[in-house]
Motif scaffolding. Sequence first.
Motif, PDB file in Angstrom:
ATOM      1  N   ILE A   1     119.557 -50.127  50.629  1.00  0.00           N
ATOM      2  CA  ILE A   1     121.019 -50.150  50.609  1.00  0.00           C
ATOM      3  C   ILE A   1     121.595 -49.449  51.834  1.00  0.00           C
ATOM      4  CG2 ILE A   1     123.057 -49.322  49.370  1.00  0.00           C
ATOM      5  CD1 ILE A   1     121.442 -49.708  46.780  1.00  0.00           C
ATOM      6  N   PHE A   2     121.063 -48.281  52.182  1.00  0.00           N
ATOM      7  CA  PHE A   2     121.606 -47.533  53.308  1.00  0.00           C
ATOM      8  C   PHE A   2     121.347 -48.229  54.641  1.00  0.00           C
ATOM      9  CE2 PHE A   2     121.207 -43.537  50.537  1.00  0.00           C
ATOM     10  CZ  PHE A   2     122.525 -43.658  50.117  1.00  0.00           C
ATOM     11  N   ALA A   3     120.247 -48.988  54.728  1.00  0.00           N
ATOM     12  CA  ALA A   3     120.001 -49.753  55.954  1.00  0.00           C
ATOM     13  C   ALA A   3     121.102 -50.794  56.142  1.00  0.00           C
ATOM     14  CB  ALA A   3     118.633 -50.431  55.896  1.00  0.00           C
ATOM     15  N   GLY A   4     121.479 -51.490  55.043  1.00  0.00           N
ATOM     16  CA  GLY A   4     122.564 -52.455  55.123  1.00  0.00           C
ATOM     17  C   GLY A   4     123.894 -51.792  55.411  1.00  0.00           C
ATOM     18  N   LEU A   5     124.146 -50.640  54.773  1.00  0.00           N
ATOM     19  CA  LEU A   5     125.396 -49.927  55.031  1.00  0.00           C
ATOM     20  C   LEU A   5     125.453 -49.410  56.458  1.00  0.00           C
ATOM     21  CD1 LEU A   5     125.890 -47.908  51.712  1.00  0.00           C
ATOM     22  CD2 LEU A   5     127.178 -49.888  52.511  1.00  0.00           C
ATOM     23  N   GLY A   6     124.289 -49.035  57.019  1.00  0.00           N
ATOM     24  CA  GLY A   6     124.267 -48.581  58.410  1.00  0.00           C
ATOM     25  C   GLY A   6     124.729 -49.669  59.358  1.00  0.00           C
ATOM     26  N   VAL A   7     124.273 -50.903  59.110  1.00  0.00           N
ATOM     27  CA  VAL A   7     124.712 -52.040  59.922  1.00  0.00           C
ATOM     28  C   VAL A   7     126.221 -52.239  59.780  1.00  0.00           C
ATOM     29  CG1 VAL A   7     124.507 -54.525  60.263  1.00  0.00           C
ATOM     30  CG2 VAL A   7     122.470 -53.167  59.764  1.00  0.00           C
ATOM     31  N   PHE A   8     126.707 -52.200  58.539  1.00  0.00           N
ATOM     32  CA  PHE A   8     128.132 -52.418  58.280  1.00  0.00           C
ATOM     33  C   PHE A   8     128.990 -51.315  58.898  1.00  0.00           C
ATOM     34  CE2 PHE A   8     131.676 -51.413  55.304  1.00  0.00           C
ATOM     35  CZ  PHE A   8     132.495 -52.480  55.640  1.00  0.00           C
ATOM     36  N   LEU A   9     128.626 -50.051  58.637  1.00  0.00           N
ATOM     37  CA  LEU A   9     129.424 -48.935  59.148  1.00  0.00           C
ATOM     38  C   LEU A   9     129.381 -48.867  60.672  1.00  0.00           C
ATOM     39  CD1 LEU A   9     128.514 -46.195  56.521  1.00  0.00           C
ATOM     40  CD2 LEU A   9     130.634 -47.496  56.699  1.00  0.00           C
ATOM     41  N   GLY A  10     128.236 -49.257  61.260  1.00  0.00           N
ATOM     42  CA  GLY A  10     128.171 -49.315  62.723  1.00  0.00           C
ATOM     43  C   GLY A  10     129.196 -50.287  63.272  1.00  0.00           C
ATOM     44  N   GLY A  11     129.363 -51.425  62.611  1.00  0.00           N
ATOM     45  CA  GLY A  11     130.370 -52.391  63.031  1.00  0.00           C
ATOM     46  C   GLY A  11     131.781 -51.859  62.860  1.00  0.00           C
ATOM     47  N   VAL A  12     132.046 -51.176  61.746  1.00  0.00           N
ATOM     48  CA  VAL A  12     133.371 -50.600  61.515  1.00  0.00           C
ATOM     49  C   VAL A  12     133.741 -49.609  62.621  1.00  0.00           C
ATOM     50  CG1 VAL A  12     134.722 -49.135  59.968  1.00  0.00           C
ATOM     51  CG2 VAL A  12     133.266 -50.920  59.021  1.00  0.00           C
ATOM     52  N   VAL A  13     132.789 -48.761  62.985  1.00  0.00           N
ATOM     53  CA  VAL A  13     133.056 -47.731  63.992  1.00  0.00           C
ATOM     54  C   VAL A  13     133.351 -48.354  65.356  1.00  0.00           C
ATOM     55  CG1 VAL A  13     132.035 -45.820  65.287  1.00  0.00           C
ATOM     56  CG2 VAL A  13     131.749 -45.933  62.813  1.00  0.00           C
ATOM     57  N   VAL A  14     132.505 -49.289  65.829  1.00  0.00           N
ATOM     58  CA  VAL A  14     132.718 -49.835  67.170  1.00  0.00           C
ATOM     59  C   VAL A  14     133.943 -50.744  67.227  1.00  0.00           C
ATOM     60  CG1 VAL A  14     130.295 -49.672  67.837  1.00  0.00           C
ATOM     61  CG2 VAL A  14     131.131 -51.771  66.767  1.00  0.00           C
ATOM     62  N   ASP A  15     134.362 -51.294  66.073  1.00  0.00           N
ATOM     63  CA  ASP A  15     135.571 -52.117  66.061  1.00  0.00           C
ATOM     64  C   ASP A  15     136.841 -51.281  66.154  1.00  0.00           C
ATOM     65  OD1 ASP A  15     134.479 -54.611  66.054  1.00  0.00           O
ATOM     66  OD2 ASP A  15     134.621 -54.919  63.893  1.00  0.00           O
ATOM     67  N   ASN A  16     136.804 -50.071  65.610  1.00  0.00           N
ATOM     68  CA  ASN A  16     138.019 -49.267  65.503  1.00  0.00           C
ATOM     69  C   ASN A  16     138.023 -48.028  66.385  1.00  0.00           C
ATOM     70  OD1 ASN A  16     139.502 -50.595  63.042  1.00  0.00           O
ATOM     71  ND2 ASN A  16     137.357 -50.438  62.425  1.00  0.00           N
ATOM     72  N   LEU A  17     136.861 -47.613  66.858  1.00  0.00           N
ATOM     73  CA  LEU A  17     136.753 -46.431  67.707  1.00  0.00           C
ATOM     74  C   LEU A  17     135.891 -46.784  68.912  1.00  0.00           C
ATOM     75  CD1 LEU A  17     136.079 -43.907  64.797  1.00  0.00           C
ATOM     76  CD2 LEU A  17     138.257 -44.207  65.996  1.00  0.00           C
ATOM     77  N   SER A  18     135.456 -45.798  69.668  1.00  0.00           N
ATOM     78  CA  SER A  18     134.570 -46.058  70.799  1.00  0.00           C
ATOM     79  C   SER A  18     133.117 -45.980  70.344  1.00  0.00           C
ATOM     80  CB  SER A  18     134.804 -45.034  71.911  1.00  0.00           C
ATOM     81  OG  SER A  18     134.284 -43.772  71.540  1.00  0.00           O
ATOM     82  N   TRP A  19     132.191 -46.459  71.202  1.00  0.00           N
ATOM     83  CA  TRP A  19     130.776 -46.394  70.841  1.00  0.00           C
ATOM     84  C   TRP A  19     130.311 -44.955  70.718  1.00  0.00           C
ATOM     85  CZ3 TRP A  19     127.555 -43.750  74.060  1.00  0.00           C
ATOM     86  CH2 TRP A  19     127.954 -43.590  75.398  1.00  0.00           C
ATOM     87  N   HIS A  20     130.994 -44.030  71.411  1.00  0.00           N
ATOM     88  CA  HIS A  20     130.627 -42.607  71.293  1.00  0.00           C
ATOM     89  C   HIS A  20     130.729 -42.137  69.840  1.00  0.00           C
ATOM     90  CE1 HIS A  20     130.829 -41.980  75.713  1.00  0.00           C
ATOM     91  NE2 HIS A  20     131.813 -42.860  75.656  1.00  0.00           N
ATOM     92  N   ALA A  21     131.720 -42.697  69.114  1.00  0.00           N
ATOM     93  CA  ALA A  21     131.940 -42.255  67.737  1.00  0.00           C
ATOM     94  C   ALA A  21     130.751 -42.557  66.838  1.00  0.00           C
ATOM     95  CB  ALA A  21     133.204 -42.917  67.182  1.00  0.00           C
ATOM     96  N   LEU A  22     129.955 -43.587  67.187  1.00  0.00           N
ATOM     97  CA  LEU A  22     128.737 -43.868  66.424  1.00  0.00           C
ATOM     98  C   LEU A  22     127.833 -42.647  66.381  1.00  0.00           C
ATOM     99  CD1 LEU A  22     127.554 -47.417  67.606  1.00  0.00           C
ATOM    100  CD2 LEU A  22     128.209 -46.775  65.289  1.00  0.00           C
ATOM    101  N   PHE A  23     127.657 -42.033  67.533  1.00  0.00           N
ATOM    102  CA  PHE A  23     126.736 -40.905  67.633  1.00  0.00           C
ATOM    103  C   PHE A  23     127.373 -39.610  67.133  1.00  0.00           C
ATOM    104  CE2 PHE A  23     125.360 -44.058  70.758  1.00  0.00           C
ATOM    105  CZ  PHE A  23     124.061 -44.245  70.336  1.00  0.00           C
ATOM    106  N   TYR A  24     128.718 -39.485  67.232  1.00  0.00           N
ATOM    107  CA  TYR A  24     129.383 -38.357  66.591  1.00  0.00           C
ATOM    108  C   TYR A  24     129.133 -38.412  65.085  1.00  0.00           C
ATOM    109  CZ  TYR A  24     132.098 -37.995  70.952  1.00  0.00           C
ATOM    110  OH  TYR A  24     132.491 -37.876  72.262  1.00  0.00           O
ATOM    111  N   ALA A  25     129.298 -39.615  64.506  1.00  0.00           N
ATOM    112  CA  ALA A  25     129.122 -39.774  63.061  1.00  0.00           C
ATOM    113  C   ALA A  25     127.685 -39.504  62.643  1.00  0.00           C
ATOM    114  CB  ALA A  25     129.542 -41.183  62.641  1.00  0.00           C
ATOM    115  N   SER A  26     126.715 -40.050  63.396  1.00  0.00           N
ATOM    116  CA  SER A  26     125.314 -39.838  63.026  1.00  0.00           C
ATOM    117  C   SER A  26     124.919 -38.374  63.184  1.00  0.00           C
ATOM    118  CB  SER A  26     124.401 -40.735  63.873  1.00  0.00           C
ATOM    119  OG  SER A  26     124.503 -40.414  65.241  1.00  0.00           O
TER     120      SER A  26
END
Length: 476
Positions: free
Chosen positions: A146-171
Amino acid sequence: MMNPSQKPVSELSLMAVLMLAVMVVGFDGGMMFSAMPTMIRLFGDPVVAGWLITAYFLTAAGSCAVSSRLGDLYGRGRVLRWMFVMAILGSAIAAFAPTLEWIVVGRALQGISDAILPLTFGLARERLPEHRVPHGISYLSGAGVIFAGLGVFLGGVVVDNLSWHALFYASGMLGVVALLAAELVLPPSKMEIKREALDIIGGLLFLPAITLVLIAITNAKKAGWHDPAVLAMIGLGLALMVVWARYESLHPNPLIDVRQFRNWQIAITNLNMILFGLATSQLMLVLLLLLQQPKWTGVGLALSATLAGAIKIPSNLTALITAPWCARLTGRYGARQAALYGLAFQTVGWAMLTGIHDSLPAVVALLIFLGVGTSMTYAALANLIVEAIPAERTSEAIGVMQVVRTTTTAIGAQVVTFLLYSSTLSDPSGGAGIYPSPWSYKLTLGAITCAVFVGLLLTYTLPRRSTASPAVAISS
């Protein structure tokens, strides 16, 4: 079984921390698939960008190979904390990286933390009462899917609404929360002194061999396959692999016991796992690029990264149903039959996707169809190992299979990226963007279909079993 000399931990608290740990792995591993089109568009180098996935899986292979032994020697809780540190450090380096190459370095450090997953299984067995261990491991396996699928989804949400830097801030923040939770809940594991030494040389020989081959594949895009440097790196990488295999075959306590491949069923199963990593594991990479590609290219569906990631979730959820189904099928007819069903599902699914990938409803339906085949195949391959290996060697054999899968997934990501960008299209309006052509998608999907079909043929060579062996259900 729980050690009575250790500080007692409630089952709820323990599982909450372990679930949080699995979430770290799921997010770090999945987030980059949705972000890949954005990273390629921004940095303009699809081959180097492919290393954002390849580097992660490459270091994950090496880390998973040694994590269980390190956990035995120094305590699983202690090693788990260090994995969180590596995840946080990798996120920080990537978040503030000045170049794409430095982001790749950060991703490589994140990949080391992939060893969190086997460590959580070990901690569940170590801390839970014996009768609750199967339940704990089942919950962690389901959470991983489940978390692998959510990781794909949340990664898309972040890059659509914020910068790619935010991916690594979140992780990075997720890693910090998990580390703090581990510090509060998990006492250090009791360290057990082992007589045998860790096979360090086996680990040092393994990764350079794979890395040289991957660098050669990357350089072949510009220099060509006949370039002397490319051929030299491939030759040196293969030579190191032979030396490594020879060394491990003679070592009394090898990091990866290559001697078990003398068993025909284990050899065929691991060959299937090689094909699984090269082909099946590239589903997210290929499909998320396809779903987000502009329609003017003649092949893309022009979805946002958020929607593309959301479409993948139902495919992941099928694993929660098909893995138990595979276990029951294996119990009645043996793992060979379950593997044949799973690979047949995959062969048909990939073949249909090769011909039909310009319709969103068709792609969604085929993703679910492939999800059934993928999860069934992976669970069946694990059961084929269980059938062929002595009980006392089960964990080691499954661990070797995981290393094979992770390593070939890293190689497959680079090969698939090379195939996809062997023929490209540029934005006719003069804007930034290089996209795979319709022909390169057909080439890539066709190659994956052939690889899966070869796996089906290999599995058919295995003997039928008159009496089925006990089965385990392991989700992909």
